[in-house]
Design an enzyme around this catalytic site. Structure first.
Site, PDB file in Angstrom:
ATOM      1  N   SER A 136       0.858  -1.199   0.000  1.00 22.87           N
ATOM      2  CA  SER A 136       0.000   0.000   0.000  1.00 22.87           C
ATOM      3  C   SER A 136       0.886   1.238   0.000  1.00 22.87           C
ATOM      4  O   SER A 136       2.042   1.185   0.440  1.00 22.87           O
ATOM      5  CB  SER A 136      -0.852   0.010   1.274  1.00 22.87           C
ATOM      6  N   TYR A 149      -1.439  -0.407  10.602  1.00 22.51           N
ATOM      7  CA  TYR A 149      -1.739  -0.775   9.206  1.00 22.51           C
ATOM      8  C   TYR A 149      -0.547  -0.415   8.319  1.00 22.51           C
ATOM      9  O   TYR A 149      -0.055  -1.235   7.542  1.00 22.51           O
ATOM     10  CB  TYR A 149      -3.018  -0.092   8.713  1.00 22.51           C
TER      11      TYR A 149
HETATM   12  P1  NDP Z   1     -11.761  -5.717   0.630  1.00 22.93           P
HETATM   13  O1  NDP Z   1     -12.200  -5.532   2.041  1.00 22.93           O
HETATM   14  O2  NDP Z   1     -12.725  -5.401  -0.467  1.00 22.93           O
HETATM   15  O3  NDP Z   1     -11.221  -7.221   0.424  1.00 22.93           O
HETATM   16  C1  NDP Z   1     -10.386  -7.811   1.382  1.00 22.93           C
HETATM   17  C2  NDP Z   1     -10.248  -9.288   1.098  1.00 22.93           C
HETATM   18  O4  NDP Z   1      -9.355  -9.845   2.083  1.00 22.93           O
HETATM   19  C3  NDP Z   1     -11.559 -10.043   1.193  1.00 22.93           C
HETATM   20  O5  NDP Z   1     -11.645 -10.976   0.143  1.00 22.93           O
HETATM   21  C4  NDP Z   1     -11.453 -10.769   2.520  1.00 22.93           C
HETATM   22  O6  NDP Z   1     -12.127 -12.009   2.474  1.00 22.93           O
HETATM   23  C5  NDP Z   1      -9.947 -11.007   2.623  1.00 22.93           C
HETATM   24  N1  NDP Z   1      -9.552 -11.245   4.004  1.00 22.93           N
HETATM   25  C6  NDP Z   1      -9.442 -10.356   5.010  1.00 22.93           C
HETATM   26  N2  NDP Z   1      -9.136 -10.993   6.145  1.00 22.93           N
HETATM   27  C7  NDP Z   1      -9.049 -12.310   5.848  1.00 22.93           C
HETATM   28  C8  NDP Z   1      -8.786 -13.481   6.601  1.00 22.93           C
HETATM   29  N3  NDP Z   1      -8.530 -13.441   7.923  1.00 22.93           N
HETATM   30  N4  NDP Z   1      -8.781 -14.679   5.972  1.00 22.93           N
HETATM   31  C9  NDP Z   1      -9.033 -14.748   4.645  1.00 22.93           C
HETATM   32  N5  NDP Z   1      -9.285 -13.682   3.869  1.00 22.93           N
HETATM   33  C10 NDP Z   1      -9.305 -12.473   4.481  1.00 22.93           C
HETATM   34  O7  NDP Z   1     -10.455  -4.817   0.483  1.00 22.93           O
HETATM   35  P2  NDP Z   1      -9.427  -4.573  -0.734  1.00 22.93           P
HETATM   36  O8  NDP Z   1      -9.776  -5.372  -1.911  1.00 22.93           O
HETATM   37  O9  NDP Z   1      -9.280  -3.122  -0.881  1.00 22.93           O
HETATM   38  O10 NDP Z   1      -8.089  -5.111  -0.047  1.00 22.93           O
HETATM   39  C11 NDP Z   1      -7.239  -6.067  -0.640  1.00 22.93           C
HETATM   40  C12 NDP Z   1      -5.808  -5.743  -0.263  1.00 22.93           C
HETATM   41  O11 NDP Z   1      -5.458  -4.486  -0.843  1.00 22.93           O
HETATM   42  C13 NDP Z   1      -5.559  -5.604   1.235  1.00 22.93           C
HETATM   43  O12 NDP Z   1      -4.329  -6.215   1.547  1.00 22.93           O
HETATM   44  C14 NDP Z   1      -5.464  -4.096   1.439  1.00 22.93           C
HETATM   45  O13 NDP Z   1      -4.676  -3.763   2.539  1.00 22.93           O
HETATM   46  C15 NDP Z   1      -4.825  -3.685   0.131  1.00 22.93           C
HETATM   47  N6  NDP Z   1      -4.966  -2.299  -0.263  1.00 22.93           N
HETATM   48  C16 NDP Z   1      -6.202  -1.729  -0.406  1.00 22.93           C
HETATM   49  C17 NDP Z   1      -6.308  -0.397  -0.806  1.00 22.93           C
HETATM   50  C18 NDP Z   1      -7.622   0.309  -0.919  1.00 22.93           C
HETATM   51  O14 NDP Z   1      -7.629   1.554  -0.964  1.00 22.93           O
HETATM   52  N7  NDP Z   1      -8.738  -0.401  -1.017  1.00 22.93           N
HETATM   53  C19 NDP Z   1      -5.111   0.382  -1.116  1.00 22.93           C
HETATM   54  C20 NDP Z   1      -3.862  -0.305  -0.900  1.00 22.93           C
HETATM   55  C21 NDP Z   1      -3.813  -1.602  -0.513  1.00 22.93           C
HETATM   56  P3  NDP Z   1     -13.155 -12.583   3.588  1.00 22.93           P
HETATM   57  O15 NDP Z   1     -13.569 -11.426   4.446  1.00 22.93           O
HETATM   58  O16 NDP Z   1     -14.286 -13.170   2.808  1.00 22.93           O
HETATM   59  O17 NDP Z   1     -12.361 -13.602   4.318  1.00 22.93           O
HETATM   60  C1  8X3 Z   2      -5.054   1.529   1.704  1.00 26.65           C
HETATM   61  C2  8X3 Z   2      -4.714   2.910   1.270  1.00 26.65           C
HETATM   62  O1  8X3 Z   2      -4.216   5.253   2.072  1.00 26.65           O
HETATM   63  O2  8X3 Z   2      -6.114   4.095   3.078  1.00 26.65           O
HETATM   64  O3  8X3 Z   2      -3.904   0.786   1.880  1.00 26.65           O
HETATM   65  O4  8X3 Z   2      -3.867   3.487   3.657  1.00 26.65           O
HETATM   66  S1  8X3 Z   2      -4.719   3.961   2.606  1.00 26.65           S
END
Ligand code: NDP
Ligand code: 8X3
Length: 249
Positions: A136, A149
């Site tokens: 991120s 985080y």
């Molecule tokens: P979402 O919340 O839409 O998706 C998160 C996914 O992670 C879900 O499929 C969830 O599945 C899974 N997950 C979380 N905890 C667990 C667990 N304990 N076991 C198995 N699966 C898990 O978020 P994003 O798609 O945005 O996030 C995906 C990645 O991208 C993360 O690592 C996040 O930190 C990163 N990210 C996101 C950004 C943003 O702005 N959205 C920016 C930068 C990075 P389920 O709950 O069904 O288990």
């Molecule tokens: C998710 C992006 O800027 O909310 O990783 O941390 S931010």
């Protein structure tokens, strides 16, 4: 020949989009997450020959190993690991934050990612595969309330670079993808389901989409084998950097 990817966190957001993008490009995908019905929908949409649903909590090593041991033969050779499952919990400053939330983020974003990578590395080396880790911008730019985080995502970035060094000469590629604001369920999870917070953050901002990041992951994974993207940071045009804060007497 079709290649196989394992994508963690494929029930929503970036992970789900990665599965859709990779399958559209000819990959088979093992889609993982806790919400079985969402994974079943991916299988129904894309076909059981293209997607295998593996339901487990990434923190539960026994459940994970059982799911991996039960992979159908067509999905058993993993060429690409997309370590995407992760979350942020809370936006409070460290002094007001929940220790339980901190531990959940570390267990999910760091411990589980490291453990799955360790498990799959021998096969990835054998197949000259690749690892794409979803870090991120929080790894690179601290912000108030980002504390643990941001720490977990900085770990993911540095771990990726360290893996690159250790895998020198194996042909295995490793990339840290570092997105800024992507509209997914991320903010709903972070705020305990606060729809207003979700709309306030993304509203009018023209944020990146999960598909934007998924296309980037697919591109990285399909580059000619002599090329490695080490780190790749992305933001929507509407997002950039702010200054330092100064506390005055
Ligand atoms: P979402 O919340 O839409 O998706 C998160 C996914 O992670 C879900 O499929 C969830 O599945 C899974 N997950 C979380 N905890 C667990 C667990 N304990 N076991 C198995 N699966 C898990 O978020 P994003 O798609 O945005 O996030 C995906 C990645 O991208 C993360 O690592 C996040 O930190 C990163 N990210 C996101 C950004 C943003 O702005 N959205 C920016 C930068 C990075 P389920 O709950 O069904 O288990
Ligand atoms: C998710 C992006 O800027 O909310 O990783 O941390 S931010």
């Amino acid at each position: 020949m079709s290649r196989t990817a394992l994508v963690t966190g494929a029930t929503a957001g970036i992970g789900e989009a990665c599965v859709r993008s990779l399958v559209a490009s000819g990959w088979r995908c093992i889609a993982t997450g806790r919400r079985a019905e969402r994974l079943e929908k991916l299988v129904a949409d894309l076909g059981a020959d293209k997607v295998h649903a593996a339901v487990f909590d990434v923190r539960d090593e026994a459940a994970r190993d059982a799911a991996l041991d039960a992979l159908p033969e067509a999905f058993a050779g993993i060429d690409l690991l997309v370590n995407n499952a992760g979350l942020a919990l809370g936006t409070a400053p460290a002094q007001d934050a929940s220790l339980a939330d901190w531990k959940t983020m570390i267990e999910t974003n760091v411990t589980a990612l490291v453990s799955l990578t360790h498990k799959l590395l021998p096969g990835l080396i054998e197949r000259r595969g690749g690892v794409v880790n979803i870090s991120s911008v929080a790894a690179n730019y601290p912000y108030t309330g980002g504390n643990v985080y941001g720490g977990t995502k900085a770990f993911v970035r540095q771990f990726s670079l360290g893996l690159r060094a250790d895998l020198h000469g194996t042909g295995v590629r490793v990339t840290s993808i570092e997105p800024g604001m992507v509209e997914t369920e991320f903010t709903l999870v972070r705020t305990g389901g606060n729809q207003e917070a979700h709309e306030r953050l993304y509203g009018g901002a023209d944020p990146m989409t999960a598909a934007d990041i998924a296309e980037t992951v697919r591109w990285v994974a399909e580059l000619p084998p002599h090329l490695n993207i080490n780190t790749l940071e992305l933001m929507p045009v509407s997002q950039s950097f702010a200054g330092f804060q100064v506390a005055r007497e």
